[in-house]
Design an enzyme around this catalytic site. Sequence first.
Site, PDB file in Angstrom:
ATOM      1  N   ASP A   1       0.863  11.941   9.767  1.00 57.39           N
ATOM      2  CA  ASP A   1       0.515  11.521   8.412  1.00 57.39           C
ATOM      3  C   ASP A   1       0.983  12.613   7.456  1.00 57.39           C
ATOM      4  O   ASP A   1       1.313  13.721   7.892  1.00 57.39           O
ATOM      5  CB  ASP A   1      -1.005  11.341   8.284  1.00 57.39           C
ATOM      6  CG  ASP A   1      -1.389  10.304   7.214  1.00 57.39           C
ATOM      7  OD1 ASP A   1      -1.134  10.563   6.022  1.00 57.39           O
ATOM      8  OD2 ASP A   1      -1.942   9.255   7.576  1.00 57.39           O
TER       9      ASP A   1
ATOM     10  N   ASP B   1       6.259  12.929   6.911  1.00 59.54           N
ATOM     11  CA  ASP B   1       6.478  12.129   5.707  1.00 59.54           C
ATOM     12  C   ASP B   1       7.553  11.128   6.095  1.00 59.54           C
ATOM     13  O   ASP B   1       8.723  11.500   6.266  1.00 59.54           O
ATOM     14  CB  ASP B   1       6.941  13.016   4.551  1.00 59.54           C
ATOM     15  CG  ASP B   1       7.123  12.248   3.246  1.00 59.54           C
ATOM     16  OD1 ASP B   1       7.350  11.021   3.299  1.00 59.54           O
ATOM     17  OD2 ASP B   1       7.060  12.880   2.172  1.00 59.54           O
ATOM     18  N   VAL B   2       7.164   9.864   6.262  1.00 58.22           N
ATOM     19  CA  VAL B   2       8.089   8.862   6.796  1.00 58.22           C
ATOM     20  C   VAL B   2       9.307   8.637   5.918  1.00 58.22           C
ATOM     21  O   VAL B   2      10.306   8.060   6.363  1.00 58.22           O
ATOM     22  CB  VAL B   2       7.371   7.506   7.051  1.00 58.22           C
ATOM     23  CG1 VAL B   2       6.274   7.680   8.092  1.00 58.22           C
ATOM     24  CG2 VAL B   2       6.824   6.915   5.759  1.00 58.22           C
TER      25      VAL B   2
ATOM     26  N   ASN C   1       3.119   2.438  11.010  1.00 57.53           N
ATOM     27  CA  ASN C   1       1.968   1.932  10.277  1.00 57.53           C
ATOM     28  C   ASN C   1       1.890   2.457   8.848  1.00 57.53           C
ATOM     29  O   ASN C   1       1.314   1.798   7.974  1.00 57.53           O
ATOM     30  CB  ASN C   1       0.683   2.292  11.035  1.00 57.53           C
ATOM     31  CG  ASN C   1      -0.552   2.129  10.170  1.00 57.53           C
ATOM     32  OD1 ASN C   1      -1.026   1.020   9.936  1.00 57.53           O
ATOM     33  ND2 ASN C   1      -1.071   3.254   9.666  1.00 57.53           N
TER      34      ASN C   1
ATOM     35  N   TYR D   1       5.121  -4.365  -2.893  1.00 62.49           N
ATOM     36  CA  TYR D   1       4.456  -4.374  -1.586  1.00 62.49           C
ATOM     37  C   TYR D   1       4.905  -5.587  -0.776  1.00 62.49           C
ATOM     38  O   TYR D   1       5.316  -5.461   0.387  1.00 62.49           O
ATOM     39  CB  TYR D   1       2.937  -4.390  -1.780  1.00 62.49           C
ATOM     40  CG  TYR D   1       2.146  -4.313  -0.494  1.00 62.49           C
ATOM     41  CD1 TYR D   1       2.053  -3.105   0.210  1.00 62.49           C
ATOM     42  CD2 TYR D   1       1.491  -5.429   0.010  1.00 62.49           C
ATOM     43  CE1 TYR D   1       1.324  -3.019   1.387  1.00 62.49           C
ATOM     44  CE2 TYR D   1       0.761  -5.353   1.188  1.00 62.49           C
ATOM     45  CZ  TYR D   1       0.681  -4.149   1.878  1.00 62.49           C
ATOM     46  OH  TYR D   1      -0.038  -4.075   3.050  1.00 62.49           O
TER      47      TYR D   1
ATOM     48  N   VAL E   1      -8.025  -7.318   6.053  1.00 64.35           N
ATOM     49  CA  VAL E   1      -8.603  -6.261   6.879  1.00 64.35           C
ATOM     50  C   VAL E   1      -9.095  -5.172   5.933  1.00 64.35           C
ATOM     51  O   VAL E   1      -8.329  -4.654   5.116  1.00 64.35           O
ATOM     52  CB  VAL E   1      -7.575  -5.686   7.871  1.00 64.35           C
ATOM     53  CG1 VAL E   1      -8.179  -4.533   8.662  1.00 64.35           C
ATOM     54  CG2 VAL E   1      -7.088  -6.785   8.806  1.00 64.35           C
TER      55      VAL E   1
ATOM     56  N   THR F   1      -9.791  -1.824   4.704  1.00 61.75           N
ATOM     57  CA  THR F   1      -9.428  -0.423   4.931  1.00 61.75           C
ATOM     58  C   THR F   1      -9.442   0.289   3.581  1.00 61.75           C
ATOM     59  O   THR F   1      -9.461  -0.351   2.537  1.00 61.75           O
ATOM     60  CB  THR F   1      -8.008  -0.299   5.526  1.00 61.75           C
ATOM     61  OG1 THR F   1      -7.053  -0.691   4.535  1.00 61.75           O
ATOM     62  CG2 THR F   1      -7.844  -1.159   6.772  1.00 61.75           C
TER      63      THR F   1
END
Length: 268
Positions: free
Chosen positions: A40, A63-64, A90, A161, A196, A198
């Site tokens: 993460d 950091d993706v 994810n 998104y 979901v 979160t």
Amino acid sequence: GGGMGRLKDRIAIVTGAALGIGAAVAAAFAAEGAIVWVTDIDEAGGRAVAAALGAPHRFARLDVRLEADWERVVGATVAAYGRLDILVNNAGITGFEAGVVAHDPEHASLADWRAVHATNLDGVFLGCKHAIRAMRPAGQGAIVNISSRSGLVGIPAAAAYAASKAAVRNHTKTVALWCAGQGLAIRCNSIHPAAVLTPMWEPMLGDGPDRAARMAAFVADTPLRRFGRPEEVAALCVLAASDEAAYMTGAELVIDGGLMAGTAASPR
């Protein structure tokens, strides 16, 4: 843990694992016997998740959006264990993290649009790229990309998104076909959660007196009349990453309490 060992001794990287679905996936993988690299950009949160799982699980900052980070983390994983068996892409953002700003197709800023795509789409592209390269020597592996219900239908107030998650859905299929065509048993599937609960959705729910009403209104639209739990998404990730799904690749798995089964206009 007391799991069934469905992922025993598998080496797994999970991105965005400091909280929400990613943290649940890391825990489920560890319980099933995998060795998990919790990654993460939230170092404190990621370290806490890894510490709770205990050795041999570990945290790595990733950091993706940065290819150098992928090269470093995947390289460290292969150096430590000789291979990479599972990657769960994810990490994702809505663009609402700092509070709700205009994200509809008429008013969204180009900078906000690009920021969402940098994490959600570039991050998945880079993860798949480096996972394939790391998995190629063994000729096998499993990539699980977390898309969304928003990648299957339009979302008026979350244009970036929705577009990024739709791209993740399609890139998953491209990766699956590429690997199969290369004669590799590297499978790639997408998971599409909706409703979901979160931390990602906190800015939309807010913390004012209308929070409960907003939650109730949202749940009323789901046939199962409740929010999903991160653990329920994690269970699906375990399946997709395991040998039980050996014949599944390029598939999309929807977990949404029945939301996609009908239309919002269905009679009550």
